[in-house]
Design a protein around this motif. Structure first.
Motif, mmCIF file in Angstrom:
data_model
loop_
_atom_site.group_PDB
_atom_site.id
_atom_site.type_symbol
_atom_site.label_atom_id
_atom_site.label_comp_id
_atom_site.label_asym_id
_atom_site.label_seq_id
_atom_site.Cartn_x
_atom_site.Cartn_y
_atom_site.Cartn_z
ATOM 1 N N LYS A 15 10.864 32.583 -19.476
ATOM 2 C CA LYS A 15 12.166 32.989 -18.918
ATOM 3 C C LYS A 15 13.293 32.734 -19.913
ATOM 4 O O LYS A 15 14.178 33.570 -20.099
ATOM 5 C CB LYS A 15 12.410 32.222 -17.617
ATOM 6 N N SER A 16 13.265 31.600 -20.562
ATOM 7 C CA SER A 16 14.287 31.257 -21.539
ATOM 8 C C SER A 16 14.243 32.196 -22.749
ATOM 9 O O SER A 16 15.283 32.635 -23.247
ATOM 10 C CB SER A 16 14.107 29.802 -21.972
ATOM 11 N N GLU A 64 15.411 27.421 -30.253
ATOM 12 C CA GLU A 64 15.182 26.037 -29.836
ATOM 13 C C GLU A 64 16.359 25.503 -29.009
ATOM 14 O O GLU A 64 16.168 24.832 -27.993
ATOM 15 C CB GLU A 64 14.931 25.159 -31.051
ATOM 16 N N LYS A 65 17.556 25.825 -29.416
ATOM 17 C CA LYS A 65 18.755 25.386 -28.684
ATOM 18 C C LYS A 65 18.731 25.904 -27.250
ATOM 19 O O LYS A 65 19.017 25.165 -26.303
ATOM 20 C CB LYS A 65 20.008 25.856 -29.408
ATOM 21 N N LYS A 68 16.075 24.045 -25.220
ATOM 22 C CA LYS A 68 16.525 22.683 -24.927
ATOM 23 C C LYS A 68 17.569 22.669 -23.812
ATOM 24 O O LYS A 68 17.553 21.799 -22.950
ATOM 25 C CB LYS A 68 17.083 22.020 -26.183
ATOM 26 N N GLU A 69 18.467 23.630 -23.824
ATOM 27 C CA GLU A 69 19.490 23.715 -22.778
ATOM 28 C C GLU A 69 18.881 24.086 -21.429
ATOM 29 O O GLU A 69 19.242 23.520 -20.402
ATOM 30 C CB GLU A 69 20.551 24.753 -23.148
ATOM 31 N N ASP A 70 17.962 25.025 -21.452
ATOM 32 C CA ASP A 70 17.382 25.537 -20.207
ATOM 33 C C ASP A 70 16.326 24.618 -19.604
ATOM 34 O O ASP A 70 16.188 24.563 -18.382
ATOM 35 C CB ASP A 70 16.735 26.910 -20.427
ATOM 36 N N ASP A 74 13.933 17.567 -25.404
ATOM 37 C CA ASP A 74 12.904 17.127 -26.352
ATOM 38 C C ASP A 74 11.944 18.235 -26.782
ATOM 39 O O ASP A 74 11.011 17.979 -27.536
ATOM 40 C CB ASP A 74 12.090 15.968 -25.760
ATOM 41 N N LEU A 75 12.153 19.455 -26.307
ATOM 42 C CA LEU A 75 11.286 20.563 -26.737
ATOM 43 C C LEU A 75 11.492 20.853 -28.216
ATOM 44 O O LEU A 75 12.586 20.714 -28.749
ATOM 45 C CB LEU A 75 11.589 21.825 -25.944
#
Length: 91
Positions: A15-16, A64-65, A68-70, A74-75
């Motif tokens: 989804k992200s 990646e950002k 990490k937000e969604d 730590d992903l």
């Protein structure tokens, strides 16, 4: 300890990535999710993105950002070049 299993991350990661995909395709690129293992998301940048000099910035500060937000801070996202996929987990 990471709070999600690799299997639990599959749908949120997909989804992200869908949020990011339009930006990549506007520049002639795309992304394929190869797998998830130990809170690391393995992807392959496609099209114009795979040879772009800015691909590492796209990976770190775009993809990646967003993940990490969604999902969780730590992903980690790792780009796997063509021909190296067999060494990594798949969905």
């Amino acid at each position: 300890m990471f709070p999600f299993s690799d299997e639990e991350l599959k749908k949120p990661v997909e989804k992200s990535i869908q949020k990011i995909r339009p930006s990549l395709t506007l520049d002639g690129g795309d992304i394929t999710i190869l797998g998830i293992k130990n809170s690391k998301v393995y992807v392959r940048l496609e099209g114009a993105c795979k040879n772009c000099s800015s691909s590492s910035n796209t990976l770190k500060y775009g993809i990646e950002k967003q993940l990490k937000e969604d999902i969780h801070p730590d992903l980690e996202v790792i780009n796997i070049p063509y021909g190296k996929e067999e060494n990594y987990p798949r969905f």
